[in-house]
Design a protein around this motif. Structure first.
Motif, short mmCIF file in Angstrom:
data_model
loop_
_atom_site.label_atom_id
_atom_site.label_comp_id
_atom_site.label_asym_id
_atom_site.label_seq_id
_atom_site.Cartn_x
_atom_site.Cartn_y
_atom_site.Cartn_z
N ALA A 40 48.30 45.57 46.27
CA ALA A 40 48.04 44.13 46.16
C ALA A 40 47.03 43.67 47.20
O ALA A 40 46.23 42.77 46.95
N LEU A 41 47.04 44.29 48.37
CA LEU A 41 46.07 43.94 49.41
C LEU A 41 44.67 44.36 48.97
O LEU A 41 43.70 43.62 49.18
N LYS A 42 44.56 45.51 48.34
CA LYS A 42 43.27 45.98 47.85
C LYS A 42 42.76 45.07 46.73
O LYS A 42 41.57 44.74 46.68
N GLU A 43 43.67 44.67 45.87
CA GLU A 43 43.28 43.74 44.79
C GLU A 43 42.83 42.40 45.37
O GLU A 43 41.89 41.78 44.86
N ALA A 44 43.48 41.96 46.44
CA ALA A 44 43.10 40.69 47.07
C ALA A 44 41.71 40.78 47.70
O ALA A 44 40.95 39.81 47.69
N ARG A 45 41.38 41.93 48.29
CA ARG A 45 40.04 42.10 48.85
C ARG A 45 38.99 42.09 47.74
O ARG A 45 37.89 41.58 47.90
N LEU A 46 39.35 42.70 46.63
CA LEU A 46 38.42 42.87 45.53
C LEU A 46 38.20 41.58 44.73
O LEU A 46 37.09 41.33 44.22
N ALA A 47 39.23 40.74 44.65
CA ALA A 47 39.20 39.56 43.77
C ALA A 47 37.97 38.67 43.96
O ALA A 47 37.36 38.25 42.97
N PRO A 48 37.56 38.34 45.20
CA PRO A 48 36.39 37.47 45.35
C PRO A 48 35.08 38.09 44.87
O PRO A 48 34.10 37.37 44.63
N LEU A 49 35.06 39.41 44.74
CA LEU A 49 33.83 40.09 44.32
C LEU A 49 33.70 40.11 42.80
O LEU A 49 32.58 40.10 42.27
N LEU A 50 34.84 40.16 42.11
CA LEU A 50 34.82 40.24 40.65
C LEU A 50 34.20 38.98 40.05
O LEU A 50 34.53 37.87 40.43
N GLY A 51 33.31 39.17 39.12
CA GLY A 51 32.65 38.03 38.51
C GLY A 51 31.42 37.57 39.25
O GLY A 51 30.68 36.70 38.76
#
Length: 323
Positions: A40-51
């Motif tokens: 979940a921490l990795k997904e949280a880091r990645l989320a702002p980059l997606l899109g």
């Protein structure tokens, strides 16, 4: 042309991707988002980059040939920032095969990928201060011998450096290896001491102080690491010199573990319950980076004090976990 960033959901990889996007680069990120710590921490880091414009993410394992090829199929890539790896010194004693697969087989796949690109410009990859093993000479210099590692993790990182040297020699692939020294900051890794100490102090739980606090680390703030990494990326080795270079990237100022805990106590406003413990297998007493070479060649000079960096981390931690 695009830049491939491996480990794009990782602590350093997500920040490097962000910085590259902010300056208008096209970035392809790859990460398998494994379960070494909370995905979940990795997904949280990645989320702002997606899109984000210019960013493409591929979920895949760098040790899987087809996954790596699929990530770049139909794309023109001329630079790679290779940050994906199985991290952690102590875990390498428990799960050695994970380190061989990710750090050695995975590094080979990235080297082969770079070899296949026509007009390839530069591979920057993450090595580690761990390669210095129990080196007692300080500060650690790139010229020091590093053939006595004290953990499998360190051995895999030294192997990466040797493999890169061979590929630069045989196939003329420009490469820069960066020996990272104890990277810390917001969105960092939960297996690191600054994270576990912060968590336990806030929760009123004891913290284990190894080697009775007689340990020193060259703590390096994440923003300084990203600046140095991109500076290296932007200046590949000259064609008339060695095509493979190694640099330390650290703060050039080791801090004693006891002082590190003192700072955390002050920032959190709670006294730590310190449990003294002996040295752990695979650990070292001191890390200390000689950064003269990276400063000379790239102008790298870290600017974040330990107090400033820990203040940013503690603030982030409280906000992220609502504590």
């Amino acid at each position: 042309m695009a830049i491939l960033v491996t480990g794009a959901a990782g602590f350093v990889g997500s920040r490097v991707s962000r910085r590259l996007l902010d300056r208008g680069e096209e970035v392809i990120g790859i990460d398998n988002i494994n379960t070494y710590y909370d995905p979940a921490l990795k997904e949280a880091r990645l989320a702002p980059l997606l899109g984000e414009k210019g960013f493409t993410f591929v979920r895949g394992d760098i040790a899987d040939t087809e996954a790596v090829l699929s990530a770049v199929r139909g794309r023109r890539v001329d630079r790679v920032v290779h940050l994906a790896a199985q991290a952690g010194v102590r875990y390498s004693l428990e799960a050695p095969r994970a380190y061989i697969r990710s750090n050695i087989s995975g590094h080979l796949e990235i080297l082969e990928l770079c070899r296949a690109f026509e007009g390839f410009k530069h591979l920057v990859y993450a090595s580690s201060s761990s390669v210095y093993g129990g080196n007692e000479k300080v500060p650690f210099s790139e010229a020091d011998r590093v053939d006595t590692p004290v953990s499998l993790y360190a051995a895999t990182k030294k192997a990466d450096e040797l493999m890169s040297h061979v590929y630069s020699h045989l196939f003329e692939i420009p490469q820069t290896g960066l020996r990272y020294f104890t990277v810390y900051g917001p969105f960092g890794r939960p297996d690191m001491a600054y994270w576990s100490f912060t968590k336990n102090i806030i929760e009123g739980k004891p913290i284990k102080v190894f080697n009775n606090g007689e340990m020193w680390r060259d703590f390096t703030y994440i923003d300084d690491i990203v600046t140095g990494t991109i500076a290296a990326l932007d200046k590949p080795p000259a064609s008339d010199g060695p095509l493979h270079r190694i640099y330390n990237i650290g703060n050039n100022r080791p801090e004693k573990l006891s002082r590190f805990i003192d700072i955390l106590e002050e920032l959190i406003g709670v006294a730590a319950v310190r449990e003294m413990a002996p040295m752990q297998p695979g650990d070292v007493v001191r890390t200390y980076a000689d950064t003269a070479a990276i400063e000379r060649d790239f102008g790298f000079k870290p600017s974040t004090s330990l107090e400033t960096g820990l203040r940013a981390f503690v603030g982030w931690y409280r906000e992220y976990f609502k504590v």
